[in-house]
Design an enzyme around this catalytic site. Sequence first.
Site, PDB file in Angstrom:
ATOM      1  N   LYS A  66       0.516  -1.096   0.137  1.00 54.59           N
ATOM      2  CA  LYS A  66       0.124   0.286   0.061  1.00 54.59           C
ATOM      3  C   LYS A  66       0.924   1.358   0.065  1.00 54.59           C
ATOM      4  O   LYS A  66       0.412   2.488  -0.698  1.00 54.59           O
ATOM      5  CB  LYS A  66      -0.885   0.063   1.135  1.00 54.59           C
ATOM      6  CG  LYS A  66      -1.874  -0.931   1.067  1.00 54.59           C
ATOM      7  CD  LYS A  66      -3.166  -0.975   2.145  1.00 54.59           C
ATOM      8  CE  LYS A  66      -4.171  -1.966   2.417  1.00 54.59           C
ATOM      9  NZ  LYS A  66      -4.985  -1.899   3.518  1.00 54.59           N
ATOM     10  N   GLU A  78      -7.380  13.255  -1.069  1.00 57.00           N
ATOM     11  CA  GLU A  78      -6.999  13.754   0.332  1.00 57.00           C
ATOM     12  C   GLU A  78      -7.045  12.584   1.273  1.00 57.00           C
ATOM     13  O   GLU A  78      -6.059  12.489   1.987  1.00 57.00           O
ATOM     14  CB  GLU A  78      -7.968  15.000   0.592  1.00 57.00           C
ATOM     15  CG  GLU A  78      -7.464  15.647   1.808  1.00 57.00           C
ATOM     16  CD  GLU A  78      -8.514  16.374   2.569  1.00 57.00           C
ATOM     17  OE1 GLU A  78      -9.564  16.114   2.363  1.00 57.00           O
ATOM     18  OE2 GLU A  78      -7.970  17.319   3.492  1.00 57.00           O
ATOM     19  N   ASP A 102     -10.348   2.242   2.790  1.00 55.60           N
ATOM     20  CA  ASP A 102     -10.354   1.550   4.180  1.00 55.60           C
ATOM     21  C   ASP A 102     -11.121   2.385   5.246  1.00 55.60           C
ATOM     22  O   ASP A 102     -11.803   1.654   5.726  1.00 55.60           O
ATOM     23  CB  ASP A 102      -8.516   1.159   4.536  1.00 55.60           C
ATOM     24  CG  ASP A 102      -8.005   0.089   3.817  1.00 55.60           C
ATOM     25  OD1 ASP A 102      -8.882  -0.745   3.376  1.00 55.60           O
ATOM     26  OD2 ASP A 102      -6.937   0.123   3.926  1.00 55.60           O
ATOM     27  N   ALA A 127      -0.928   1.873  16.006  1.00 55.78           N
ATOM     28  CA  ALA A 127      -0.894   3.076  15.281  1.00 55.78           C
ATOM     29  C   ALA A 127       0.096   2.634  14.080  1.00 55.78           C
ATOM     30  O   ALA A 127       0.845   3.207  13.632  1.00 55.78           O
ATOM     31  CB  ALA A 127       0.224   4.079  16.131  1.00 55.78           C
ATOM     32  N   GLY A 128      -0.375   1.567  13.395  1.00 54.93           N
ATOM     33  CA  GLY A 128       0.200   1.086  12.103  1.00 54.93           C
ATOM     34  C   GLY A 128      -0.561   1.721  10.937  1.00 54.93           C
ATOM     35  O   GLY A 128      -1.467   2.601  11.196  1.00 54.93           O
ATOM     36  N   GLY A 129      -0.461   1.082   9.682  1.00 55.41           N
ATOM     37  CA  GLY A 129      -1.056   1.534   8.522  1.00 55.41           C
ATOM     38  C   GLY A 129      -2.662   1.736   8.654  1.00 55.41           C
ATOM     39  O   GLY A 129      -3.361   2.521   8.058  1.00 55.41           O
ATOM     40  N   ALA A 154       6.290   6.231  20.541  1.00 58.12           N
ATOM     41  CA  ALA A 154       6.721   7.347  19.644  1.00 58.12           C
ATOM     42  C   ALA A 154       6.059   6.951  18.248  1.00 58.12           C
ATOM     43  O   ALA A 154       5.786   8.161  17.541  1.00 58.12           O
ATOM     44  CB  ALA A 154       8.192   6.941  19.765  1.00 58.12           C
ATOM     45  N   MET A 214     -10.837  -4.556  14.172  1.00 58.62           N
ATOM     46  CA  MET A 214     -10.506  -4.641  12.791  1.00 58.62           C
ATOM     47  C   MET A 214     -10.234  -6.043  11.975  1.00 58.62           C
ATOM     48  O   MET A 214     -10.560  -6.243  11.149  1.00 58.62           O
ATOM     49  CB  MET A 214      -9.415  -3.851  12.502  1.00 58.62           C
ATOM     50  CG  MET A 214      -9.766  -2.057  12.588  1.00 58.62           C
ATOM     51  SD  MET A 214      -8.433  -1.512  11.454  1.00 58.62           S
ATOM     52  CE  MET A 214      -8.952   0.195  11.922  1.00 58.62           C
TER      53      MET A 214
END
Length: 262
Positions: A66, A78, A102, A127-129, A154, A214
Site C-alpha cells: 500500500k 485527500e 479503508d 498506530a500502524g497502517g 513514539a 478490525m
Amino acid sequence: MSQQFAVIGHPIEHSRSPELHHQFAKAAGIDLNYQKRLAALDGFAASVQDFFAQGGRGLNVTVPFKEQAFEMCEILTERARAAGAVNTLWQQNGQLHGDNTDGQGLVMALESLGWTLTKARILILGAGGATRGVILPLTQAGAAQIVIANRTVARAQQLVSDIQPFVSSIALQAIGLDALAGEYDLVINATSASLSGEALSLPAKLQFGQAYEMAYGKESSFLQQAKARGVAYSDGFSMLVGQAIEAFYVWHGVRLNLRDFL
Ligand code: NDP
C-alpha cells in the site's frame, strides 16, 4: 471483453476481494472480471504497469504494497494523502490515480451497526497502517475526539504529528498502551495482536460502550473482553466489505448498500 480488475499483493491467495466485487457487479448489472494478482516482493511497480498496459481498469492493493502504491501515484485523493497509503488504483488520461477506501469502509461499517459517530469519543489501539487510514474519515464522519494508544508510544506520536494537519478541527492525542484509562463511546482495535493471537489487556479503569475489532475470522482476546463486559461489539468483516464497496463506487460510480452484502 469484460472490464479487467484485480487485487495485487503478496501473499494473495487469502483475498476475498474477487468474490466481493463479482457479487457487487452482479447486483449492479456490470460485466467485469476481477482476479487475484501475485506480485514478487521486488516486482510491484512492474506488475502494476503491466496490468494497465494490457488495458486493466482498476487495481486494489493489499499487504505489503500500500505504501509503494502511494509513492507511484501521480494523482492522490485527500484521504490517500492523509493515510500515506493507497488501496485503490486506476488510470485516467495516462496518469495513475490512487485512493484509500479503508477508512470510509470502517465508517460505513460502524454506521451499519447503528453506532453514531457524531461527537463520538474514540480510542484507537495501534498506530500502524490501518490506524493511519481511518483517522481522516472518522473525523469527517463527526468524531469529536480521537486518542491513539500504541505499545510503542513514539510511533503513535509520529502518526499524530503527520495527520494533525489534515484534521485541524479535532485534537488528536497519542498515549502508551500502559496508560489506558477514561471513558470513550467507541474503542477500535487496530493492533495486529489479534492476528498473532496475543492477548491485549483492557483495564477496568478504561470504560467504553462499543468495541470494534478490525481483524476478522478467529475471535480475538479484545472481542472476548468486550463480550464479557456486555458492551456492543463487532469484528472487522464489515470493514472489509465496506472498503470494497467504496472502491466499487470509485471505479463504477455505483453506490451499493453494505447491509446487502454482510
Ligand atoms: P501494522 O503492522 O501496520 O501495525 C500493527 C500495530 O499493532 C502496531 O501499532 C503494533 O504496535 C501493534 N501490535 C502488534 N502486536 C502487538 C501486541 N502484541 N500488543 C500490542 N500491540 C501490538 O498493521 P495494520 O495497521 O496494517 O493492521 C492492523 C490490524 O487491522 C490487523 O489485524 C489487520 O488485519 C486489520 N485490518 C483490517 C482491515 C479490514 O478491512 N477489516 C483493513 C486493514 C487492516 P507497535 O507499533 O508497538 O509495534
